[in-house]
Design a protein around this motif. Structure first.
Motif, PDB file in Angstrom:
ATOM      1  N   GLN A   1      15.767   0.138  -4.352  1.00  0.00           N
ATOM      2  CA  GLN A   1      17.214   0.045  -4.151  1.00  0.00           C
ATOM      3  C   GLN A   1      17.662   0.619  -2.818  1.00  0.00           C
ATOM      4  O   GLN A   1      18.823   0.501  -2.442  1.00  0.00           O
ATOM      5  N   VAL A   2      16.743   1.264  -2.087  1.00  0.00           N
ATOM      6  CA  VAL A   2      17.115   1.794  -0.773  1.00  0.00           C
ATOM      7  C   VAL A   2      17.491   0.620   0.134  1.00  0.00           C
ATOM      8  O   VAL A   2      16.752  -0.358   0.201  1.00  0.00           O
ATOM      9  N   PRO A   3      18.636   0.709   0.808  1.00  0.00           N
ATOM     10  CA  PRO A   3      19.043  -0.405   1.669  1.00  0.00           C
ATOM     11  C   PRO A   3      17.950  -0.745   2.682  1.00  0.00           C
ATOM     12  O   PRO A   3      17.298   0.162   3.202  1.00  0.00           O
ATOM     13  N   TYR A   4      17.763  -2.020   2.947  1.00  0.00           N
ATOM     14  CA  TYR A   4      16.814  -2.551   3.920  1.00  0.00           C
ATOM     15  C   TYR A   4      15.351  -2.270   3.575  1.00  0.00           C
ATOM     16  O   TYR A   4      14.477  -2.446   4.399  1.00  0.00           O
ATOM     17  N   SER A   5      15.080  -1.815   2.351  1.00  0.00           N
ATOM     18  CA  SER A   5      13.689  -1.570   1.991  1.00  0.00           C
ATOM     19  C   SER A   5      12.971  -2.910   1.849  1.00  0.00           C
ATOM     20  O   SER A   5      13.533  -3.879   1.347  1.00  0.00           O
ATOM     21  N   THR A   6      11.731  -2.973   2.336  1.00  0.00           N
ATOM     22  CA  THR A   6      10.983  -4.213   2.213  1.00  0.00           C
ATOM     23  C   THR A   6       9.663  -3.999   1.492  1.00  0.00           C
ATOM     24  O   THR A   6       8.956  -4.943   1.181  1.00  0.00           O
ATOM     25  N   ARG A   7       9.326  -2.740   1.258  1.00  0.00           N
ATOM     26  CA  ARG A   7       8.031  -2.455   0.672  1.00  0.00           C
ATOM     27  C   ARG A   7       8.068  -1.041   0.123  1.00  0.00           C
ATOM     28  O   ARG A   7       8.657  -0.152   0.723  1.00  0.00           O
ATOM     29  N   VAL A   8       7.456  -0.855  -1.046  1.00  0.00           N
ATOM     30  CA  VAL A   8       7.363   0.491  -1.609  1.00  0.00           C
ATOM     31  C   VAL A   8       5.915   0.707  -2.036  1.00  0.00           C
ATOM     32  O   VAL A   8       5.350  -0.119  -2.757  1.00  0.00           O
ATOM     33  N   ASP A   9       5.309   1.776  -1.550  1.00  0.00           N
ATOM     34  CA  ASP A   9       3.928   2.087  -1.916  1.00  0.00           C
ATOM     35  C   ASP A   9       3.874   3.418  -2.641  1.00  0.00           C
ATOM     36  O   ASP A   9       4.433   4.406  -2.180  1.00  0.00           O
ATOM     37  N   SER A  10       3.191   3.422  -3.784  1.00  0.00           N
ATOM     38  CA  SER A  10       3.018   4.671  -4.502  1.00  0.00           C
ATOM     39  C   SER A  10       1.702   4.620  -5.267  1.00  0.00           C
ATOM     40  O   SER A  10       1.029   3.584  -5.272  1.00  0.00           O
ATOM     41  N   VAL A  11       1.354   5.712  -5.897  1.00  0.00           N
ATOM     42  CA  VAL A  11       0.136   5.733  -6.711  1.00  0.00           C
ATOM     43  C   VAL A  11       0.281   4.735  -7.848  1.00  0.00           C
ATOM     44  O   VAL A  11      -0.654   4.002  -8.183  1.00  0.00           O
ATOM     45  N   THR A  12       1.480   4.662  -8.419  1.00  0.00           N
ATOM     46  CA  THR A  12       1.639   3.858  -9.631  1.00  0.00           C
ATOM     47  C   THR A  12       1.618   2.360  -9.358  1.00  0.00           C
ATOM     48  O   THR A  12       1.092   1.599 -10.147  1.00  0.00           O
ATOM     49  N   ASN A  13       2.176   1.924  -8.207  1.00  0.00           N
ATOM     50  CA  ASN A  13       2.198   0.473  -7.979  1.00  0.00           C
ATOM     51  C   ASN A  13       1.054   0.001  -7.086  1.00  0.00           C
ATOM     52  O   ASN A  13       1.055  -1.139  -6.640  1.00  0.00           O
ATOM     53  N   PHE A  14       0.094   0.880  -6.817  1.00  0.00           N
ATOM     54  CA  PHE A  14      -1.060   0.460  -6.031  1.00  0.00           C
ATOM     55  C   PHE A  14      -1.723  -0.721  -6.731  1.00  0.00           C
ATOM     56  O   PHE A  14      -1.970  -0.690  -7.942  1.00  0.00           O
ATOM     57  N   GLN A  15      -2.023  -1.785  -5.978  1.00  0.00           N
ATOM     58  CA  GLN A  15      -2.579  -2.993  -6.593  1.00  0.00           C
ATOM     59  C   GLN A  15      -4.072  -2.825  -6.804  1.00  0.00           C
ATOM     60  O   GLN A  15      -4.889  -3.060  -5.926  1.00  0.00           O
ATOM     61  N   TYR A  16      -4.393  -2.380  -8.001  1.00  0.00           N
ATOM     62  CA  TYR A  16      -5.766  -2.079  -8.344  1.00  0.00           C
ATOM     63  C   TYR A  16      -6.458  -3.362  -8.782  1.00  0.00           C
ATOM     64  O   TYR A  16      -5.934  -4.120  -9.601  1.00  0.00           O
ATOM     65  N   THR A  17      -7.620  -3.612  -8.210  1.00  0.00           N
ATOM     66  CA  THR A  17      -8.356  -4.835  -8.573  1.00  0.00           C
ATOM     67  C   THR A  17      -9.636  -4.460  -9.288  1.00  0.00           C
ATOM     68  O   THR A  17     -10.290  -3.487  -8.925  1.00  0.00           O
ATOM     69  N   TYR A  18      -9.966  -5.216 -10.321  1.00  0.00           N
ATOM     70  CA  TYR A  18     -11.260  -5.012 -10.960  1.00  0.00           C
ATOM     71  C   TYR A  18     -11.723  -6.304 -11.618  1.00  0.00           C
ATOM     72  O   TYR A  18     -10.951  -7.256 -11.773  1.00  0.00           O
ATOM     73  N   ALA A  19     -13.008  -6.324 -11.946  1.00  0.00           N
ATOM     74  CA  ALA A  19     -13.584  -7.541 -12.507  1.00  0.00           C
ATOM     75  C   ALA A  19     -13.748  -7.378 -14.007  1.00  0.00           C
ATOM     76  O   ALA A  19     -13.982  -6.275 -14.497  1.00  0.00           O
TER      77      ALA A  19
END
Lengths: 775, 266
Positions: free
Chosen positions: A96-114
């Motif tokens: 919700q921060v104005p002009y934000s285009t990306r948010v990175d945190s531990v929780t939304n890290f895109q974890y990949t696994y097989a």
């Protein structure tokens, strides 16, 4: 001409007052147009090569302005269900921060696994409802062993984490955009803390730094300017004991500031950290003019002159010296136009305008006010003069010891100049009272520094980054960089590719390596890109046709020189190991690291030019080239001593200090001018010998010199209290230099004159006589 | 005490009423918005299957360009989202990569990707609806088929766009994984074709605008635009889609849209 001026002012004081005030009001309305620029980029001119490189890199990849929420659980462990839930909330709120285009945190890290033949891409922390301690431990292990996260988003021990919000300012109304973001971020923080008292939150990042530039200056002007007024009132009140004089001086100061800032508004200036110190400086410098006029006027009145005659005489005596000192001061400040950093050019120009306006006001409305207002003179014994006389006696008596002693002092101070090193650490532009500094220091101690360099490695051909050769180079470079002690974090696409390769082979750790064919890399990346949600894509690491990739390196806090060394080493690495790629290095850290060097070089040219101009002026004013040359010594020594002492005290020279030489030159010259002109007056007109002339100079200007020095030192010491360290250091070193200048003029210059002048006193006297005869 | 209880029960009745109103009875604007969308969907029904070539032109702020070449095959599915098969031709290093997607109005889409370099089909499990398609300014959700259930609607009024009288309808995504809070869509009153869409991001600021150009009618019924241009207002990048070789009712069936068909897709 000099008589005519006061004749007119004395006859029409009300007209003069009216005209001056009208002028001030008209000019002053421009002040509404003044706005504060909240952006570190203002420190760089448009032609600055590091800025140009950075801006073109920002156009290719996404922008990197950011806000960091540094989240600190009080129990020291991020990985509890409760804290992770809180982080998820904060991550969501951050969108919700104005002009934000990306948010990175531990929780939304895109974890990949097989999972068999499935490739699963999901948030590292999906739901926090049923997290077992095993699961929490697993999340922790994934997070702290993930090169993309560790030291950047999560600390190595998992005790502090960051929610990083990338902000893309549209730049349509920059003055409003930064405060808008800051306000939103603070509101989020306040609400978050209210809901989660078990956590602490600090705010850092470029957007917060930009905000601090503005806020720091605004809080300064609300404390420093009133303090400065107090200093002025107390000084004049105590030293000159006059109410009318104090009121009139305060009025001149206000008029000079209002008119200057108003004109600045009309001329399209904007305010920045450095240029917002202009009012304090103008105030300090404007006082000197008034003090000289008041001192002479009271002297005349005590001698029995009536008020009007006293004012007239005072103006007549002081017009030329005040004009001369104003001009030299203005030239000194104008030398700042050579600075590579626009805010300092603005500061120089504003103060130069202010000083000249103060001159005009102090010979027009100031005498007019004194004419109109009642002035009473208390007859008091001039015991101060005795002190000056004693000092003169002392200097003359001990001249043989003073000259070598002061010379040793000067030379030994100069020897410490090399202790100084160029350093512009933008975090340290703020002192420890500024929250941004506290947050960033905390971040540096617990996670990573604020020093970043973005490295764009270009292949020049579409899809070139998928070439195994290229990937190996980038990976080797990243490994080499990581092995350096000053490196905190390296963000590189090669880590992602290695992880994907592992995922594609059933998460077999042996496959944690780069794919060995171009097609393989390209298809992995395609697969990965197709799986990422909004705002977490690879566009900040890859350009549109995948011909180049961006590595972002984060370093521990270091000096400008150290960073430049790292940059040089990086350039060398590429020319040795991968010369086929075009590599660009850019970042705000690099911009600040280089600006000191660029600025020093350009300021040296500016200062030399100012020195030449001022020396010519002095030669003309003193009617002697010889004394013009002699005056160089006491004019230059104070800055040299000042920087020597600074070398011992701190040794860090940034943008703010690089302009001090030029700035103080114009001010310290005043002392020399007053002292030398009185000395020469005694030698030429009164036929005094060198000792008598020195005595005469002390008696006549000694007191005025120390009073003005006191005001100047007090004024710049007030500036030294600024929470904006750039201004504070500038204020401190200027105050120091001005103080040293007085000491030099009292203890070094007279013995020097008595030595040099004596040797050629016959010749000199003859010259003076012939000069007299011809005029 | 009694009044308090009364107040609470009155409030709960009131809130129930509001909730039921929302779920059962639509306001006039909501109804009209829904009706327009139903009509648009209805008019395009019955295309069965289609194939087309797509050229994707990516541009960044610096003016740098990049081209992707893609073949698309789609299968109409009544009462669910359509099925699609995407085959990549360019860039060369992804040639032969094929992407199969069963889209669903509310649930996450089912997706498989065939990687020729690995000679394997991988199922992708992700909530990537909102993510960019091949690094472009198009999100997956911008390219997937239009289903009425994907949104709730509000009719905003009539407006002239490019000389055509158009309905202006606001659409609110039903899926919480959508990258948008709302979209504003311009649909011409004559043929019910979409001409422009404004996308608003999660903080409700204007993110992108999509314009449709060069509408052509195929098999005397279905309108398709030759050009779709997406402009991202926040990062200054843009993506243009150029469609060619549209063909309808080519005889594709379910068997052309499964894991096995992925490997032999050309």
């Amino acid at each position: 001409m000099r008589d005519k001026l006061y004749n007119f002012v004395g006859k029409n004081p009300f007209w003069v007052i009216l005209v001056c005030i009208t002028f001030m009001v008209l000019a002053g309305t421009g002040a509404q147009k003044l706005e504060f620029k909240n952006d570190y980029r203002v420190f760089f001119s448009e032609e600055n090569p590091q800025l140009t490189a950075f801006e073109s890199m920002q156009k290719v990849y996404n922008k990197s302005d950011n806000v960091s929420f540094v989240v600190v659980p009080k129990d020291g462990n991020v990985f509890t269900a409760e804290h992770l839930a809180a982080l998820k909330v904060l991550t969501k709120e951050s969108w919700q921060v104005p002009y934000s285009t990306r948010v990175d945190s531990v929780t939304n890290f895109q974890y990949t696994y097989a999972e068999e033949d499935d490739m699963i891409v999901e948030d590292l922390v999906m739901s926090t409802k049923n997290l077992t301690s095993d699961r929490l431990e697993k999340i922790k292990q994934i997070a702290i062993s993930e090169p993309l996260l560790v030291n950047k988003i999560i600390s190595q021990t998992g005790h502090v984490s960051i929610v990083n919000v990338t902000v893309q300012f549209p730049g349509v109304n920059p003055m409003a955009e930064t405060p808008e973001v800051a306000a939103s971020v603070r509101a989020i923080k306040t609400q978050f803390l209210a809901e989660h008292p078990e956590l602490d939150v600090y705010l850092s990042g470029m957007a917060m730094m930009n905000t601090s530039f503005g806020e720091s200056s605004i809080s300064d002007s609300s404390t420093l300017i009133p303090l400065m007024f107090l200093v002025v009132i107390v000084t004049i009140g105590l030293l000159l004991r006059t109410i009318t004089g104090t009121i009139s001086t305060v009025l001149i100061i206000i008029m000079s500031i209002v008119t200057t800032m108003g004109l600045a508004g009309w001329l399209g200036f904007y305010l920045t950290g450095p240029s917002s110190s202009a009012p304090t400086m103008i105030m300090t410098l404007a006082v000197a003019d008034c003090i000289h006029i008041l001192t002479s006027m009271f002297y005349e009145m005590r001698q029995g002159a009536d008020k009007r005659t006293a004012i007239a005489r005072s103006i007549k005596i002081n017009l030329q010296p005040i004009f001369l000192t104003s001009i030299t001061t203005a030239i000194g400040f104008l030398s700042m136009n050579f600075s590579d950093s626009p805010p300092f050019r603005d500061l120089g120009n504003l103060v130069a305008i202010g000083v000249m306006l103060a001159f005009v006001f102090s010979i027009t409305i100031f005498p007019a006010l004194l004419t109109v207002l009642p002035v009473r003179v208390k007859v008091q014994p001039e015991n101060k003069k005795d002190i000056m006389a004693k000092l003169a006696d002392f200097v003359i008596a001990k001249r043989k010891a003073l000259l070598p002693l002061t010379s040793i002092f000067i030379i030994s101070s100069i020897m410490f100049i090399p202790n100084n090193e160029l350093n512009d650490d933008f975090v340290k532009y703020f002192d420890e009272t500024v929250p941004y500094r506290v947050a960033t220091d905390f971040m540096q101690e617990n996670l990573s520094g604020m020093m970043m360099v973005e490295i764009s490695v270009k292949t020049g051909e579409a899809s070139g980054i998928n070439n195994p050769k290229y990937l190996n180079s980038v990976s080797d470079f990243s490994d080499w960089l990581r092995a350096r002690p000053e490196t905190d974090h390296v963000n590189t696409i090669t880590d992602t590719l290695k992880r994907l390769n592992k995922n594609m082979h059933g998460d077999d750790p042996n496959w944690y390596k780069l794919p060995d064919s171009q097609e393989m890399s390209a298809q992995y990346l395609l697969l990965y890109e197709m799986s990422l949600p909004y705002g977490l894509d690879l566009n900040n690491q890859l350009d549109v046709d995948k011909s180049s990739s961006r590595i972002v390196a984060t370093f521990k806090n270091m000096t400008s020189n150290e960073l430049i060394t790292v940059e040089r080493d990086m350039i060398q690495w590429f020319s040795k190991h991968a010369p086929q790629y075009e590599v660009d290095f850019a970042s705000p850290s690099l911009m600040f690291a280089h600006i000191g060097q660029r600025n020093i070089t350009s300021m040296l040219i500016g200062t030399t030019l100012a020195l030449i101009l001022i020396s010519i002026l002095l030669g003309v004013a003193l009617k002697s080239w010889r004394f013009g040359l002699i005056s160089l010594l006491p004019n230059l020594a104070p800055a040299a001593i000042g920087f020597g002492i600074w070398g011992l005290y701190s040794g860090q020279v940034g943008l703010g200090l690089s302009v001090v030489i030029g700035m103080t030159l114009g001010i310290v010259v005043d002392d020399t001018v007053h002292f030398l002109s009185k000395y020469l007056h005694a030698r030429r007109d009164k036929n005094a010998n060198t000792k008598e002339a020195v005595h005469y100079a002390f008696d006549n200007v000694g007191r005025a010199l120390w009073v003005t020095t006191f005001v100047l030192v007090a004024g710049f010491t007030v500036l030294a209290q600024s929470s904006f360290k750039m201004n504070a250091d500038m204020g401190f070193l200027t105050a120091l230099t001005i103080f040293v200048a007085l000491v030099v003029d009292f203890l070094f210059l007279p013995p020097l004159l008595m030595l040099l002048d004596k040797n050629k006193s016959e010749v000199k006297e003859n010259a003076a006589v012939t000069a007299e005869a011809t005029t | 005490m009694l009044t308090k209880k009364l107040l609470i029960s009155a409030l709960s009745v009131l809130s129930l009423l509001i909730v039921s109103n929302v779920s059962f009875a639509l306001s006039a604007e909501e109804q009209k918005g829904l009706d327009i969308s139903l009509e648009a969907k209805k008019r395009d029904l019955g295309w069965q299957d289609s194939t087309a070539d797509m050229l994707m032109l990516l541009r960044n702020k610096q003016g740098q360009e990049s081209i992707r070449e893609i073949k698309m095959k789609s299968l109409e599915v009544i009462d669910d989202g359509d099925k699609s098969l995407t085959i990549f031709n360019k860039p060369r290093d992804v040639k032969g990569t094929a992407f199969l997607s069963f889209s669903h109005p509310i649930d996450a889409d089912e997706q498989w990707l065939f990687l020729p370099a690995l000679k394997r089909v991988k199922r992708i499990s992700s909530r990537n609806k909102s993510g960019p398609f091949m690094g472009s300014e198009f999100a997956f959700e911008d390219l997937s088929s239009f289903e009425v259930e994907k949104y709730t609607y509000k009719y905003l009024g009539e407006e002239e766009l490019n000389g055509l009288k158009s309905f202006k309808v606001e659409q609110y995504p039903a899926d919480e994984n959508s990258g948008y809070t709302r979209r504003i869509v311009w649909i011409d009153t004559e043929e019910y074709r979409v001409h422009k869409i404004d996308f608003y991001d999660r903080k409700d600021s204007l993110l992108k605008t999509l314009s449709f150009k060069g509408y052509k009618q195929y098999i005397a019924k279905h309108w398709r635009a030759d050009i779709q241009e997406m402009i991202n207002h926040q990062n200054g990048k843009s993506t243009e889609l150029k469609w060619t070789n549209y063909a309808f009712k080519t005889g594709l069936s379910d068997s052309d849209f499964n894991r096995n068909s992925l490997k032999r897709a050309r």
